[in-house]
Structures are given as structure tokens and as C-alpha cells.
Design a protein around this motif. Structure first.
Motif, short mmCIF file in Angstrom:
data_model
loop_
_atom_site.label_atom_id
_atom_site.label_comp_id
_atom_site.label_asym_id
_atom_site.label_seq_id
_atom_site.Cartn_x
_atom_site.Cartn_y
_atom_site.Cartn_z
N GLN A 1 1.00 5.59 0.28
CA GLN A 1 0.34 6.76 0.83
C GLN A 1 0.10 7.78 -0.27
O GLN A 1 0.99 8.05 -1.09
CB GLN A 1 1.20 7.37 1.94
CG GLN A 1 0.67 8.67 2.50
CD GLN A 1 -0.66 8.45 3.20
OE1 GLN A 1 -0.89 7.42 3.80
NE2 GLN A 1 -1.53 9.43 3.10
N VAL A 2 -1.12 8.33 -0.31
CA VAL A 2 -1.43 9.36 -1.29
C VAL A 2 -0.87 10.69 -0.79
O VAL A 2 -1.37 11.26 0.17
CB VAL A 2 -2.94 9.46 -1.51
CG1 VAL A 2 -3.26 10.57 -2.51
CG2 VAL A 2 -3.50 8.13 -1.99
N PRO B 1 0.83 -1.22 0.00
CA PRO B 1 0.00 0.00 0.00
C PRO B 1 0.86 1.25 0.00
O PRO B 1 1.88 1.33 0.68
CB PRO B 1 -0.79 -0.12 1.32
CG PRO B 1 0.03 -1.03 2.17
CD PRO B 1 0.69 -1.97 1.24
N GLY C 1 -4.57 6.60 3.01
CA GLY C 1 -5.09 7.26 1.84
C GLY C 1 -4.98 8.77 2.01
O GLY C 1 -4.00 9.29 2.52
N GLN D 1 3.34 5.88 7.85
CA GLN D 1 1.95 6.31 8.01
C GLN D 1 1.70 7.06 9.32
O GLN D 1 0.59 7.51 9.58
CB GLN D 1 1.02 5.10 7.93
CG GLN D 1 0.93 4.52 6.51
CD GLN D 1 0.01 3.34 6.43
OE1 GLN D 1 0.39 2.22 6.75
NE2 GLN D 1 -1.22 3.58 6.01
#
Length: 272
Positions: free
Chosen positions: A33-34, A31, A154, A98
Motif C-alpha cells: 500500500q502506498v 503488493p 495504491g 487494505q
């Protein structure tokens, strides 16, 4: 020889089919991170505040021009003072994977006012008469200096926050009175009136949390809740008594105030 060639061709074909199947299999990507929350930001907010003013230990003294003095007491009531809040904030974030760490400072206008009901004040015997008075409490601004720790997923960031809080608390009182001018028959005449105020900046704490959402191009919106608490502060309100009958003096009222606030607000930030 033919068997050897056929075996070799079968091996090559099987390897080719296996390679193609591997190419077609879905690849699991970690995943991502935006964007990033790292950087300096500034913004504004608007919301609503629920204030609570706990009042206690209300006493007073009177000293008149005739050399008399005395102590009086009166009832004081704890009240709520709710109102609109709006202001500016600025801060800085550091993102580590994150986890997002940050610091933030804000200054806010707050329209919080509360007034006690008018109450009777018994004047000492040496004067003879009574007062009726009222007290009001007002908060016009507050400021906080807080740390933030959050988790980004996100475009969203959920965070907890806590730190130092400052608030300007002003207490005002007024009183009007009457005095015994004759005993037979009992007659009350105007004693006079007084008004006074006292203000101070209280230091307390602020804790809360919120959710911030990145819109792109450096902009984000947020919703936030804060609870602020302050210790008990004693206020001394001293006013000059002016009487039409020529009696003058000084009235000093003391009251302890312990304020607290719950704030809910929406804001927008721009990150550089």
C-alpha cells in the motif's frame, strides 16, 4: 581418479549455474500500500444540491375581531429547490491492511429555495371575500455525522458512507385579501394582509459514497455523492390580519413539508 575428479567438477559447475539462474529469476513481491490513510484529517468542499420539497395537508383558520371564525383550504404544490453548497469536514480513519474504517462530520451552507405559485384562498362566508397567498421554503444549512468503510488500492480509496443528517427548514407565507363592503352593487374593499414564518431543524439520514485520491505530503482530493432524506414535518404559520377598514384578526396556516436532497461535491483533505 580422473573420472572421480571430472564428476566432482561437473557437479560443482551444475550447482553454480543453477544458483545463478535462481538469482536471475524475477522475485514476486506481495503488493504494498502506498502510504496509509490512518489519522485525523480536516478539509473543505464545494458542490451542488438538488432539493425536493413535498408539500401536503394545507389548511387554515381565520378568527376576526367580530367574533367570527372559520376554516379555509388552499392548494399547495410540491417544488424543487436547487442551489450551491459549500462547507467544512473533519474525520478520522483507521487502516487495517487494505480496509479503511472511519468517521466524519461536516457542516454545509446550502442555498436551496422554492416558492409555490400564488393561489386563491376562499374566505368563509361570514366574512365574504377572498385571499391570494403564497408560500416559500428555504434551507440555509445542513450537517451530517457519518461512518465510512472503504478499500484502498495504491493511492486511491473508494468508500461507502452513511449516518445522521440535520437540516434547517424554514417555511414562510404571506397573504393579501379583499372583503365585500357592499352587495348592491357588489363591491370589494381591502381586507388587509398578513405574513408569518416558522423554522425547525429536522433530523434524517444520509447515505452515499465517494472516491478519494492521495496526492502525498498528507493531502488528498475527493469526489462524493450524498442522498439525504427527512420525515414529514408540520408547520403552523400564524400571522395578524390588519385591515384598513378596522377589521383585525388572526390567520393560521398549516402545511406538511417532506424535504429530501441529492448532493454532489468535490473536496480536499489534509491528513495529520
Amino acid at each position: 581418479m580422473n573420472k572421480f575428479v571430472l564428476s566432482l567438477l561437473s557437479t560443482v559447475a551444475l550447482h553454480s549455474v543453477t544458483a545463478q539462474a535462481a538469482d536471475l529469476a524475477p522475485v514476486r513481491m506481495p503488493p504494498t500500500q502506498v502510504g496509509t490513510w490512518t489519522g485525523l484529517y480536516v478539509g473543505g468542499n464545494v458542490g451542488y444540491g438538488w432539493g425536493r420539497y413535498d408539500a401536503s395537508n394545507a389548511t387554515g383558520t381565520i378568527v376576526n375581531s367580530n367574533g367570527g371564525s372559520g376554516i379555509y383550504g388552499f392548494n399547495v404544490e410540491s417544488r424543487n429547490g436547487n442551489g450551491v453548497t459549500a462547507g467544512l469536514q473533519a474525520g478520522y480513519n483507521w487502516q487495517l491492511e487494505q480496509t479503511v474504517l472511519g468517521v466524519e462530520a461536516d457542516w454545509q451552507y446550502l442555498n436551496s429555495k422554492a416558492g409555490t405559485a400564488t393561489s386563491a384562498i376562499a374566505v368563509p362566508v361570514f366574512i365574504g371575500g377572498n385571499f391570494s397567498g403564497s408560500t416559500s421554503i428555504e434551507t440555509s444549512w445542513y450537517a451530517t455525522f457519518r461512518g465510512r468503510v472503504g478499500y484502498a488500492f495504491g493511492p486511491a480509496l473508494v468508500y461507502a458512507t452513511g449516518g445522521l443528517a440535520l437540516a434547517d427548514i424554514k417555511v414562510s407565507s404571506s397573504a393579501t385579501g379583499s372583503i365585500v363592503t357592499a352587495l348592491f352593487p357588489p363591491t370589494l374593499g381591502p381586507l388587509g394582509s398578513m405574513s408569518a414564518s416558522d423554522s425547525s431543524v429536522l433530523i434524517g439520514y444520509a447515505v452515499g459514497g465517494g472516491l478519494e485520491y492521495a496526492l502525498g505530503a498528507g493531502w488528498s482530493i475527493k469526489g462524493e455523492y450524498l442522498h439525504m432524506g427527512f420525515g414529514t414535518k408540520g408547520y403552523n404559520l400564524t400571522g395578524s390580519l390588519q385591515s384598513p377598514a378596522g377589521l383585525t384578526g388572526v390567520i393560521t396556516t398549516h402545511v406538511d413539508i417532506k424535504p429530501s436532497f441529492d448532493i454532489a461535491r468535490l473536496g480536499v483533505n489534509y491528513r495529520f
